[in-house]
Design a protein around this motif. Structure first.
Motif, mmCIF file in Angstrom:
data_model
loop_
_atom_site.group_PDB
_atom_site.id
_atom_site.type_symbol
_atom_site.label_atom_id
_atom_site.label_comp_id
_atom_site.label_asym_id
_atom_site.label_seq_id
_atom_site.Cartn_x
_atom_site.Cartn_y
_atom_site.Cartn_z
ATOM 1 N N THR A 20 48.307 25.538 45.875
ATOM 2 C CA THR A 20 47.949 25.595 47.287
ATOM 3 C C THR A 20 46.623 24.878 47.449
ATOM 4 N N VAL A 21 46.615 23.827 48.275
ATOM 5 C CA VAL A 21 45.452 22.960 48.438
ATOM 6 C C VAL A 21 45.034 22.944 49.904
ATOM 7 N N LEU A 22 43.720 23.067 50.134
ATOM 8 C CA LEU A 22 43.171 22.950 51.488
ATOM 9 C C LEU A 22 42.807 21.497 51.731
ATOM 10 N N PHE A 23 43.393 20.909 52.770
ATOM 11 C CA PHE A 23 43.143 19.511 53.109
ATOM 12 C C PHE A 23 43.180 19.364 54.616
ATOM 13 N N ASN A 24 42.094 18.873 55.198
ATOM 14 C CA ASN A 24 41.992 18.678 56.653
ATOM 15 C C ASN A 24 42.386 19.922 57.437
ATOM 16 N N ASP A 25 41.802 21.062 57.082
ATOM 17 C CA ASP A 25 42.024 22.336 57.777
ATOM 18 C C ASP A 25 43.476 22.809 57.760
ATOM 19 N N LEU A 66 40.655 20.845 48.155
ATOM 20 C CA LEU A 66 40.104 22.005 47.466
ATOM 21 C C LEU A 66 41.257 22.908 47.038
ATOM 22 N N LEU A 67 41.293 23.234 45.753
ATOM 23 C CA LEU A 67 42.345 24.101 45.233
ATOM 24 C C LEU A 67 42.063 25.539 45.648
ATOM 25 N N ILE A 68 43.004 26.136 46.338
ATOM 26 C CA ILE A 68 42.869 27.511 46.798
ATOM 27 C C ILE A 68 43.525 28.467 45.807
ATOM 28 N N GLU A 69 44.726 28.122 45.356
ATOM 29 C CA GLU A 69 45.474 29.023 44.493
ATOM 30 C C GLU A 69 46.407 28.222 43.601
ATOM 31 N N TYR A 70 46.513 28.639 42.340
ATOM 32 C CA TYR A 70 47.464 28.013 41.423
ATOM 33 C C TYR A 70 47.900 29.046 40.401
ATOM 34 N N HIS A 71 49.195 29.237 40.282
ATOM 35 C CA HIS A 71 49.763 30.138 39.291
ATOM 36 C C HIS A 71 50.660 29.309 38.374
ATOM 37 N N LYS A 72 50.432 29.443 37.069
ATOM 38 C CA LYS A 72 51.181 28.632 36.104
ATOM 39 C C LYS A 72 52.677 28.900 36.174
ATOM 40 N N MET A 103 37.808 20.979 42.844
ATOM 41 C CA MET A 103 38.208 19.810 43.628
ATOM 42 C C MET A 103 39.395 19.188 42.911
ATOM 43 N N VAL A 104 40.422 18.873 43.652
ATOM 44 C CA VAL A 104 41.619 18.286 43.055
ATOM 45 C C VAL A 104 42.016 17.044 43.839
ATOM 46 N N ARG A 105 42.719 16.177 43.161
ATOM 47 C CA ARG A 105 43.348 15.064 43.866
ATOM 48 C C ARG A 105 44.836 15.324 43.816
ATOM 49 N N PHE A 106 45.506 15.007 44.898
ATOM 50 C CA PHE A 106 46.934 15.261 44.961
ATOM 51 C C PHE A 106 47.631 14.064 45.561
ATOM 52 N N ARG A 107 48.889 13.951 45.201
ATOM 53 C CA ARG A 107 49.687 12.806 45.601
ATOM 54 C C ARG A 107 50.565 13.185 46.779
ATOM 55 N N ARG A 108 50.530 12.322 47.767
ATOM 56 C CA ARG A 108 51.439 12.437 48.904
ATOM 57 C C ARG A 108 52.311 11.196 48.899
#
Length: 67
Positions: A41-46, A29-35, A6-11
């Motif tokens: 890539t975050v899933l938010f509201n479908d 929800l964090l789907i994918e992250y490459h350093k 679970m992540v929080r992100f800024r808009r």
């Protein structure tokens, strides 16, 4: 951060005054992250959002309000 966290992100919502944008933190929800890409890539509201890593943080107990 790992996939499934679970992540929080800024808009940033820009209004007429560009110098002072309003920050809104959302939870997704964090789907994918490459350093090496520094893109999350975050899933938010479908919908899948690709966000810069500087605007994404792992969501934890410290962000919960005491009730």
């Amino acid at each position: 951060m790992k996939s499934g966290d679970m992540v929080r992100f800024r808009r940033l919502e820009h209004y007429s005054d560009i110098a002072m944008p309003e920050e809104k933190w959302e939870i997704g929800l964090l789907i994918e992250y490459h350093k090496w890409e520094k893109i999350a890539t975050v899933l938010f509201n479908d919908e899948l959002l690709r966000l810069p890593a500087r605007d994404v943080q792992k969501y934890g107990r410290r962000y919960l309000e005491d009730s």
